[in-house]
Enzyme design. Structure first.
Site, PDB file in Angstrom:
ATOM      1  N   SER A 196     -59.007 -22.319 -11.203  1.00 19.67           N
ATOM      2  CA  SER A 196     -60.495 -21.743 -11.031  1.00 19.67           C
ATOM      3  C   SER A 196     -60.330 -20.834 -10.193  1.00 19.67           C
ATOM      4  CB  SER A 196     -61.526 -22.836 -10.909  1.00 19.67           C
ATOM      5  OG  SER A 196     -61.486 -23.408  -9.544  1.00 19.67           O
ATOM      6  N   CYS A 197     -61.464 -20.107  -9.869  1.00 18.27           N
ATOM      7  CA  CYS A 197     -61.638 -18.866  -9.115  1.00 18.27           C
ATOM      8  C   CYS A 197     -61.360 -19.353  -7.543  1.00 18.27           C
ATOM      9  CB  CYS A 197     -63.059 -18.663  -9.291  1.00 18.27           C
ATOM     10  SG  CYS A 197     -63.337 -17.155  -7.909  1.00 18.27           S
ATOM     11  N   PRO A 198     -60.619 -18.463  -6.812  1.00 14.25           N
ATOM     12  CA  PRO A 198     -59.937 -17.248  -7.289  1.00 14.25           C
ATOM     13  C   PRO A 198     -58.537 -17.147  -7.475  1.00 14.25           C
ATOM     14  CG  PRO A 198     -59.930 -17.518  -4.951  1.00 14.25           C
ATOM     15  CD  PRO A 198     -60.245 -18.826  -5.712  1.00 14.25           C
ATOM     16  N   MET A 199     -57.845 -18.549  -7.800  1.00 13.54           N
ATOM     17  CA  MET A 199     -56.454 -18.552  -7.981  1.00 13.54           C
ATOM     18  C   MET A 199     -55.862 -17.730  -9.204  1.00 13.54           C
ATOM     19  SD  MET A 199     -56.008 -20.081  -5.353  1.00 13.54           S
ATOM     20  CE  MET A 199     -54.156 -20.088  -5.265  1.00 13.54           C
TER      21      MET A 199
END
Lengths: 76, 194
Positions: free
Chosen positions: A14-17
């Site tokens: 999930s964000c920001p990966m």
């Protein structure tokens, strides 16, 4: 369709990966290279559009199948 | 009776205003990408989980977007950047007691609300696992890898008795307020206090 030069598998992240992993991958490539990104985070739809605008990389293609988003990005 | 012809509905679209590009202070591109990004400066003042998360997420994303990003870590904000193995830091009893009450290290963050003696962070940890959210330590690693520069505040380091060796590797040179003000006031730089 040209085959991508690299694939970033960001499924399950999930964000920001997904963005961070894509940026890391794109660093290693030369201008004009194609990167395929696979993601499951629904937020990535908006985020990859924004990120390519900020970075100047081109979002060539954006598809979705079985809950997986696929982005094709050409490095500026 | 006079009929008044209805005015055709007009959609007022604001004319696109041209914003002239601001003078860029020749930033060193953090992610090595061809962008005209100016910069992001974050002042990270807290050691709390719910503040460190947005700091690390925004910093790593900005750097991943090719925007030179600097995070000034000050006061409690220094504590997450102390190596985890240092349980007690400082020289005098007051410095030692501070670190005892507020355990340093990226793996020991408390919540600003609903900490409930550790129940809060534990539950958030569980939830972030379920939702595949990256942990603060992973985000810190990503931020460093993307070239985010963390600048420790020299004054608070001295006050807490923190040494360079007790801080994690990869941090920038400690600096003071004037450095941060100079960075923040560069044209086109966005700055946040988190």
């Amino acid at each position: 369709m040209t085959a991508p030069n690299a694939t970033v598998d960001a499924r399950g992240l999930s964000c920001p990966m997904p963005i961070v992993k894509t940026a890391q991958q794109i660093r290693t490539l030369t201008s004009g290279a194609l990167v395929e990104v696979l993601a499951t985070d629904p937020g990535s739809l908006k985020d990859f559009t924004a990120w390519t605008r900020t970075t100047g990389n081109a979002l060539v293609e954006q598809t979705q199948a079985d809950g997986v988003y696929r982005f094709l990005i050409r490095k500026a | 009776m006079t009929m008044i012809a209805p005015t055709p509905e007009t959609v007022v679209t604001p004319a696109e205003t041209f914003i002239p590009p601001m003078a860029s202070p020749a930033p060193e591109p953090a992610a090595g990408m061809p962008v005209d990004a100016k910069g992001l400066v974050i002042v990270a003042w807290s050691s709390e989980y719910d503040r460190i998360m947005p700091t690390l997420i925004l910093a790593s994303t900005a750097a991943a977007s090719g925007i030179p990003t600097k995070v000034f870590i000050t006061f409690w904000g220094l504590l997450p950047f102390v190596k985890d193995e240092h349980r007690i830091t400082g020289e005098g009893w007051m410095q030692k007691m501070l670190s005892l009450m507020q355990r340093p290290g990226i793996h020991h963050l408390k919540m600003s609300k609903m900490n409930f003696a550790g129940m809060g962070p534990w539950m958030i940890g569980k939830l972030s696992d379920e939702h595949h959210v990256a942990k603060p330590a992973e985000l810190l690693e990503a931020a460093l890898a993307m070239g985010v520069e963390f600048i420790p505040c020299q004054m608070t380091m001295d006050m807490f008795g923190l040494t360079h060796d007790e801080m994690i590797d990869g941090l920038g040179e400690p600096a003071g307020a004037a450095t941060v003000i100079e960075l923040m006031t560069r044209p086109g730089t966005a700055s946040l206090f988190i």
